[in-house]
Design an enzyme around this catalytic site. Structure first.
Site, PDB file in Angstrom:
ATOM      1  CE  LYS A  94      -4.110   1.716   2.425  1.00  0.00           C
ATOM      2  NZ  LYS A  94      -4.936   2.016   1.264  1.00  0.00           N
TER       3      LYS A  94
HETATM    4  N1  PMP Z   1      -7.984  -1.488  -2.796  1.00  0.00           N
HETATM    5  C1  PMP Z   1      -7.389  -0.293  -2.685  1.00  0.00           C
HETATM    6  C2  PMP Z   1      -6.665   0.259  -3.845  1.00  0.00           C
HETATM    7  C3  PMP Z   1      -7.476   0.426  -1.482  1.00  0.00           C
HETATM    8  O1  PMP Z   1      -6.895   1.622  -1.364  1.00  0.00           O
HETATM    9  C4  PMP Z   1      -8.204  -0.113  -0.398  1.00  0.00           C
HETATM   10  C5  PMP Z   1      -8.315   0.658   0.876  1.00  0.00           C
HETATM   11  N2  PMP Z   1      -7.236   0.434   1.743  1.00  0.00           N
HETATM   12  C6  PMP Z   1      -8.800  -1.370  -0.567  1.00  0.00           C
HETATM   13  C7  PMP Z   1      -8.671  -2.028  -1.779  1.00  0.00           C
HETATM   14  C8  PMP Z   1      -9.559  -2.016   0.557  1.00  0.00           C
HETATM   15  O2  PMP Z   1      -8.688  -2.460   1.561  1.00  0.00           O
HETATM   16  P1  PMP Z   1      -9.133  -2.545   3.072  1.00  0.00           P
HETATM   17  O3  PMP Z   1     -10.366  -3.360   3.108  1.00  0.00           O
HETATM   18  O4  PMP Z   1      -8.005  -3.187   3.781  1.00  0.00           O
HETATM   19  O5  PMP Z   1      -9.387  -1.148   3.529  1.00  0.00           O
END
Ligand code: PMP
Length: 312
Positions: free
Chosen positions: A159
């Site tokens: 991320k």
């Molecule tokens: N995909 C992307 C590109 C994101 O930024 C997020 C948000 N963090 C998610 C999926 C969903 O991830 P999560 O459920 O861990 O928030």
């Protein structure tokens, strides 16, 4: 979104006032996007404030940093304590949590090794990401003309802030064309994810979602929803999904920390199913929110109470 009630930000080991939470103009991160981050939430539950799957978020943060050869100068336990300290310092019973690990001031060449790894933790109140009605009514989305980054270009499992330039292109295009959000395809034309959320389709009596094969973030909400869905007796399949399935699915929804579990009611102006939140989406929302609010038993140990006193 308002930051008026944010009082303190945790910056490299200490809490500073909101106004003093600054980064230097020579910081590597500003020039080369050298940062990893997380987004987690604290919910007000019946048993008090609790963070949702905080250890999984911290793990993903350490994983992102490992890929980019960034050594976080704190243990995971210290990291978690710092997060809770920041939540408490702001007196939030419910909030969004944004830890960010970044390269600070060192040497302004591309080589990141000569700029130290710094950590900040910001928290703020963040309500309904896609609008107040989104959770009930669903949102109107489009397929983006921008693809998600291809495997072995920008690692999607990390991320990294830089990945969000791609997300911004997807989001801006959607907004200027009158949609709430965009769905990106991968470089082979298959469904990937939204600009900041994973995607699920109810198709042929099964729940389908794209696999972790290199173009999606391994969402923690995605994992939670897969677990809840299997427990509720649904068949969940991680598979490659053709674009046209978006037009043929009975139900579609996004998952993510910000969007939680949000139904999609149309894609490219083609109505999804009946155009109303479908029964599978509704059931999973119910199970998910019951758990978050502490109304259902925390049978997976996903909630960590925000400790009242700081650990010394
Ligand atoms: N995909 C992307 C590109 C994101 O930024 C997020 C948000 N963090 C998610 C999926 C969903 O991830 P999560 O459920 O861990 O928030």
């Amino acid at each position: 979104m308002s930051y008026e009630d944010v009082q303190k930000v945790w910056m490299s080991g200490r809490l500073v006032d909101f106004a003093d939470a600054r980064i230097h103009a020579f910081a590597h991160v500003l020039h080369y996007g050298s940062a990893m981050f997380e987004g987690a939430r604290v919910y007000k539950t019946r048993q008090g404030s609790a963070a949702f799957r905080i250890d999984e978020h911290i793990k993903r943060m350490y994983d992102s940093c490992k890929v980019y050869r960034m050594e976080i100068p704190y243990s995971r336990e210290q990291f978690r304590d710092a997060i809770f300290e920041t939540v408490r310092a702001n007196n939030f019973d419910e909030c969004y949590i944004r830890p960010l690990v970044y390269r600070g001031v060192g040497a302004l060449g591309v080589n990141p090794f000569r700029s130290p790894v710094e950590v900040l933790i910001a928290v703020w109140r963040w309500g309904k990401y896609l609008g107040d009605e989104a959770l009930d009514q669903g949102v109107d989305v489009c397929v983006s003309s921008w693809n998600r980054m291809a495997p072995n270009t920008f690692p999607a499992m990390a991320k990294a802030t830089g990945n969000y330039l791609n997300s911004a292109l997807i989001k801006m295009e959607a907004i200027v064309n009158g949609y709430t959000e965009g769905i990106a395809l991968d470089n082979a034309g298959r469904i990937s994810e939204g600009s900041g959320e994973n995607i699920f389709l109810v198709y042929g009596g099964k729940l389908l979602t794209p696999p972790l094969s290199g173009t999606i973030l391994p969402g923690i909400t995605r994992d939670s929803v897969m677990t809840l869905a299997r427990d509720a007796g649904y068949t969940v399949v991680e598979q490659q999904i053709a674009r046209e399935m978006l037009y043929l699915a009975d139900e579609i929804f996004f998952t993510g920390t910000a969007v939680e579990l949000t139904p999609i009611r149309s894609v490219d102006r083609i109505t999804v199913g009946t155009g109303k939140r479908g029964p599978v989406t509704e059931r999973l929302q119910k199970d998910f929110f019951a758990l978050l609010k502490g109304e259902a038993e925390d049978r997976y140990g996903w909630l960590t109470p925000v400790p009242v006193e700081a650990r010394v």
